[in-house]
Design a protein around this motif. Sequence first.
Motif, PDB file in Angstrom:
ATOM      1  N   ASP A 176       0.867  -1.261  -0.172  1.00  0.00           N
ATOM      2  CA  ASP A 176      -0.114   0.133   0.110  1.00  0.00           C
ATOM      3  C   ASP A 176       0.870   1.266   0.056  1.00  0.00           C
ATOM      4  OD1 ASP A 176      -1.591   2.137   0.453  1.00  0.00           O
ATOM      5  OD2 ASP A 176      -2.926   0.911   2.220  1.00  0.00           O
ATOM      6  N   PRO A 177       1.058   1.759  -1.252  1.00  0.00           N
ATOM      7  CA  PRO A 177       2.034   2.926  -1.285  1.00  0.00           C
ATOM      8  C   PRO A 177       1.772   4.412  -0.434  1.00  0.00           C
ATOM      9  CG  PRO A 177       1.231   2.444  -3.608  1.00  0.00           C
ATOM     10  CD  PRO A 177       0.778   1.389  -2.501  1.00  0.00           C
ATOM     11  N   ALA A 178       0.367   4.285  -0.280  1.00  0.00           N
ATOM     12  CA  ALA A 178      -0.295   5.612   0.547  1.00  0.00           C
ATOM     13  C   ALA A 178      -0.032   5.389   1.806  1.00  0.00           C
ATOM     14  CB  ALA A 178      -1.683   5.539   0.090  1.00  0.00           C
ATOM     15  N   ARG A 186       3.728   5.937   2.432  1.00  0.00           N
ATOM     16  CA  ARG A 186       3.958   7.345   2.469  1.00  0.00           C
ATOM     17  C   ARG A 186       3.764   7.935   3.971  1.00  0.00           C
ATOM     18  NH1 ARG A 186       2.794  12.192  -2.050  1.00  0.00           N
ATOM     19  NH2 ARG A 186       3.313  13.775  -0.504  1.00  0.00           N
ATOM     20  N   GLU A 226       0.658   5.075  -9.414  1.00  0.00           N
ATOM     21  CA  GLU A 226       0.899   5.413  -8.262  1.00  0.00           C
ATOM     22  C   GLU A 226       1.824   6.636  -7.985  1.00  0.00           C
ATOM     23  OE1 GLU A 226      -0.564   3.416  -6.130  1.00  0.00           O
ATOM     24  OE2 GLU A 226      -0.956   1.691  -7.765  1.00  0.00           O
ATOM     25  N   HIS A 248       1.938   8.919  -4.804  1.00  0.00           N
ATOM     26  CA  HIS A 248       2.155   8.510  -3.264  1.00  0.00           C
ATOM     27  C   HIS A 248       3.877   8.595  -3.146  1.00  0.00           C
ATOM     28  CE1 HIS A 248      -1.606   6.869  -3.039  1.00  0.00           C
ATOM     29  NE2 HIS A 248      -1.391   5.973  -4.088  1.00  0.00           N
ATOM     30  N   SER A 267       3.430  -1.068  -4.888  1.00  0.00           N
ATOM     31  CA  SER A 267       4.355  -0.289  -4.232  1.00  0.00           C
ATOM     32  C   SER A 267       5.756  -0.558  -5.070  1.00  0.00           C
ATOM     33  CB  SER A 267       4.865  -0.759  -2.649  1.00  0.00           C
ATOM     34  OG  SER A 267       5.054  -2.157  -2.899  1.00  0.00           O
TER      35      SER A 267
END
Length: 659
Positions: free
Chosen positions: A259-261, A264, A423, A426, A571
Motif C-alpha cells: 500500500d504505497p499510500a 508514505r 502510483e 504516493h 508499491s
Amino acid sequence: DAALALAPSHSAAGGNRAAAIAARDARRAPVAVAAKARPDADAAVMAGVARGQAGDPVAALAAFDAALAIDPGHAAAHANRALALRALGRATEALDALDRALALGLADAMLHNARGEILADLGHPDAALASFHAALAAGGGDAGLHARMGRLLAAIGQHAAAVASFDAALALAPGHAALHQERSEALTLLDRPAEALAAIEAALAIDPTLPLAAGQRLHLATRLADWTDHAARLADVVAGVRAGRLAATPFALLALVDDPALHRAAATRFLQPLAAAPVTPADFGWASHDRLRIGYFSADYHDHATMYLFAEALSAHDPARVETFGFSYGKDRPDPMRAVARGAFSEFIDVRGDSDAAIVAMARAREIDIAIDLKGLTGGSRTGIFAARAAPIQANFLGYPGTMPAPWMDYMIADAIVVPPAERAHVAEALVTLPHSYQPNGRDETIGPRPDRAGLGLPDQGFVFCSFNQIHKITPAQFASWMRILAAVEGSVLWLWCEQVAARANLRAAAAAAGIAPDRLVFAATLPRAAHLARLTQAELVLDTAPYNAHTTASDALIAGVPVLTCPGRSFASRVAASLLSAVGLPEMIVADAAVYEAQAVALARDPARLAAMRAHLAAVRRTAPLFDPQAFARALEAGFAAMHARRLAGLPPADIVI
C-alpha cells in the motif's frame, strides 16, 4: 532557603543549598560551591545558580563571569559557567570551562558526564566515551549514563559494546521500556533476531504503546518466520499508521503491506521529528563548477548489495562531466569491495566518527552540488545529514525502495515500472525517471566453478525452486502459495537462504502443517560472491516474494542465467523484479495475480524446454541487455544530474524529469 532569605550573601548557606540539590539530582544539579576564602565569589556563583534555575542562562553566565573576575581559580564557577554556556549552545566554550574546572581538581561525575555529552554533540565519540568512563570511575554510574554510552556506541557502529551498556543500564532500571527497545535495535544490527525479539517483547510488556515497538516486534518475528498472531498484529500496526501513530518504521512496513499510500504516511510520520534546518542562499554560495560535484553518502562501501550493484556504474562516471565524492559512515572493512569503492570516487572521505553537522560542513566545504542518499530509511542511515542540507539538491536513490516525504529530499531516482503513473501521487519527491531500470548492475561479475547438487545439499533429482530473499520478505500468504506449488510438482524442493536456526525450524514446521515433507526445504548459508553466483546456476526457477520483491537477489539470479517469476503489486518494493525482467527482455515472467503466479510456476517446472530457452536468452544478453550496461546507466544518471542542476541554476523548484 530560609537562611538565604535572611542573608542572601551567606556563602555557607548557598554552598549547602547547592550540595542538597546535587544530592537530590546529581545529573542536573548545579555544581556545589565549596567553602572558600572569597565569600564574594561564592555569592556570585550562587546568584548565577539561581538565575540558571530560573531559566535565564544569560544572567547566570554574567554572574559566573563576575565570580571569576574576583577569583579566577574558583572551580565551581568554571563548572557552572560550563553548564550555562552549554544551555546557550556555545559547546566549545563550555568544553573549555569544564576542562578548567577539572584541572582545578573538581573531579565530579556530573562534570565528566557533561563533558562526554558535549564531546558527543561535537562529533568526537572516542573522547566522549573516555569522559563517560571517567564519570563511571567517579561514581556516576546511574542508568542514564550507561544508556547514553549505549546510544553513542550504537551510533558509531559498536553494537556489541552498546548491548553491554544497555544491559548495565537495565540492571539499574529494569522497568525502562525504551532501554529494552534500544537494546533490541542493537541486537538486530548484530543479526541476533531471536534475542532482539525477546528484548522488544520485554519493552512492550512494560509499555504496549511504545512508539515503533509493535512494528519492530512484527518485523523481528518475520525474520524468524514466527507468524504467531501475525494477522492480528499486522492489523494493529496498520491501524496505528492510519491513525498517525509511530507504529512501525517505514522499512519494516514495506514487507508487510502493498500500500504505497500507507508507506508514505508511515514515512511522513517517521521523519516529522527531523525538522528541516533553516537554509539560506549564502549556505550554497557557489552556482556552478566546470564539472558537477556529486556526493554519494552511504554506510555500505564494502561487501554489500549496494556495492555489488553500483560498483561498475560508479567507476563508469565520466570524469569530464562529474566529480564524485564518497562519504562513508559505515565500518572500514578490509574487503575487496572497500578497495573498489575507494578507487571509484574522485575523493573518498571516511566520516564514520563524525557528527551529522560535521559531515554537512565537509560537504559544503567541497561545494557539493547534488547529495545522493544511498541508504534512505534503512538500517544504519544518517538521515540527519540530509535534514541539515548537505547540498542544494538532494536525492533518494537505490538503497531504499520507497518515498522520503520531507522538505529536504528533492528527488527520487526511479524508473517507469517501479513508479507507474497510477502510483505517482504516493511519491513525495520529484521523480527522475531513468530509461530502463533504476537499478544499476555490472557486466563483469565473476562466477566461480559450478558446484554439484550434492555439495549444496540439493537432491540429485527433482525440480529446484529457489528464493534467496531475506526471510522477513516471506509472508504467511507467500509461503502458503509456495507450498501449493511444491504439492503440485512432485519431487520438487524449495531452496532458501536462511542461517537462523529458529527460522529454519519454524519454516519446516509450517511446511509440515501444509502437508509438505519438511526435508523438501533446503537451506543455504552465506558464501563469497563468486561462489554464491556459481551455486545459483543449480536453481531452475526463482520464485519472487511479494509485497517486497527480490532486488539484488533477483539481479544475482539473472546474472547466473536463472529465470525469475514475479507478480508485481502497487508499491515500489513490489515492482523491482518486474523492472529487472523488462530490462533483460523477459516480460513473460511478469504475471498479473497470485493464481497466475502459481499456475505459471507449475507449468514452467513441467516444461524444461521453455526454461532452457529462457536460460539461453539470459546467456545471450548477459553483456548486451540494458540491465547489464553500467556505462549507459552512468550516462543516464549524469543526464539526470545535469537536468536537476539546470533547474536549480534557472531558479526553478524540483520537478519530474524523464531521461
